[in-house]
Design a protein around this motif. Sequence first.
Motif, PDB file in Angstrom:
ATOM      1  N   ASP A  43     -12.143  14.687   4.320  1.00 49.73           N
ATOM      2  CA  ASP A  43     -10.950  15.521   4.359  1.00 49.73           C
ATOM      3  C   ASP A  43      -9.775  14.562   4.300  1.00 49.73           C
ATOM      4  OD1 ASP A  43      -8.798  17.146   4.807  1.00 49.73           O
ATOM      5  OD2 ASP A  43      -9.590  18.050   6.638  1.00 49.73           O
ATOM      6  N   ALA A  45      -6.617  15.068   3.938  1.00 50.12           N
ATOM      7  CA  ALA A  45      -5.295  15.509   4.398  1.00 50.12           C
ATOM      8  C   ALA A  45      -4.741  14.508   5.398  1.00 50.12           C
ATOM      9  CB  ALA A  45      -5.394  16.894   5.024  1.00 50.12           C
ATOM     10  N   GLY A  46      -3.584  13.972   5.094  1.00 54.98           N
ATOM     11  CA  GLY A  46      -2.933  13.025   5.980  1.00 54.98           C
ATOM     12  C   GLY A  46      -3.397  11.585   5.815  1.00 54.98           C
ATOM     13  N   LEU A  47      -4.376  11.343   4.960  1.00 56.92           N
ATOM     14  CA  LEU A  47      -4.837   9.975   4.727  1.00 56.92           C
ATOM     15  C   LEU A  47      -4.046   9.387   3.561  1.00 56.92           C
ATOM     16  CD1 LEU A  47      -8.724  10.393   4.938  1.00 56.92           C
ATOM     17  CD2 LEU A  47      -7.129   9.779   6.760  1.00 56.92           C
ATOM     18  N   ASP A  48      -3.127   8.496   3.874  1.00 60.37           N
ATOM     19  CA  ASP A  48      -2.327   7.925   2.795  1.00 60.37           C
ATOM     20  C   ASP A  48      -2.309   6.398   2.818  1.00 60.37           C
ATOM     21  OD1 ASP A  48      -0.753   7.556   5.020  1.00 60.37           O
ATOM     22  OD2 ASP A  48       0.969   8.689   4.263  1.00 60.37           O
ATOM     23  N   ALA A  52      -7.397   3.825   6.315  1.00 60.55           N
ATOM     24  CA  ALA A  52      -7.812   5.151   6.785  1.00 60.55           C
ATOM     25  C   ALA A  52      -8.782   5.796   5.797  1.00 60.55           C
ATOM     26  CB  ALA A  52      -6.593   6.042   7.001  1.00 60.55           C
ATOM     27  N   ALA A  91      -8.316  16.886  -0.764  1.00 58.26           N
ATOM     28  CA  ALA A  91      -6.947  16.425  -0.516  1.00 58.26           C
ATOM     29  C   ALA A  91      -6.792  14.923  -0.782  1.00 58.26           C
ATOM     30  CB  ALA A  91      -6.511  16.781   0.917  1.00 58.26           C
ATOM     31  N   GLY A  94      -2.792  12.870  -1.881  1.00 54.00           N
ATOM     32  CA  GLY A  94      -1.798  12.182  -1.049  1.00 54.00           C
ATOM     33  C   GLY A  94      -1.976  10.673  -1.095  1.00 54.00           C
ATOM     34  N   TYR A  95      -3.222  10.234  -0.965  1.00 50.21           N
ATOM     35  CA  TYR A  95      -3.504   8.800  -1.035  1.00 50.21           C
ATOM     36  C   TYR A  95      -3.255   8.270  -2.446  1.00 50.21           C
ATOM     37  CZ  TYR A  95      -6.150   4.429  -1.119  1.00 50.21           C
ATOM     38  OH  TYR A  95      -6.540   3.122  -1.294  1.00 50.21           O
TER      39      TYR A  95
END
Length: 131
Positions: A43, A45-48, A52, A91, A94-95
């Motif tokens: 998942d 989401a939020g991993l940029d 991570a 997602a 983002g990364y």
Amino acid sequence: MSGLAAVLAGRHVPGVHRWESALPVSDVRRTVEHAGWAFGHVDGAGLDATDAVLRAIGDALAFPDYYGVNLDALRDCLRDLPGPTVLLWDAWGGYARAEPERFAVVAEILGEARLEVLLRGPGPDGLPTLQ
């Protein structure tokens, strides 16, 4: 799911692909494991940041405790996968946008392994789509 079915049946070469599917993760896992492949899910989401993302990939693919959370260790652990594997990466965009050059390297390393990576969700263009 026809593109994934073709990969699982050996009629399509595994690689890194965008995948447009709204199937729940549990349904994808069940399909993949029923075909005799291993399954992992990230998942994103939020991993940029790369560390991570590498940690999440290691967790998803159950890498050993000695996994060094770096690109060389990723390559080494992917070589040691016990068999054909599908990694569903939700997602991912983002990364890919935050660190495009590092994303390209991670995608290249994943693409060298006997691994089908399904990139699900919006993200930068330029990657083939599994249809």
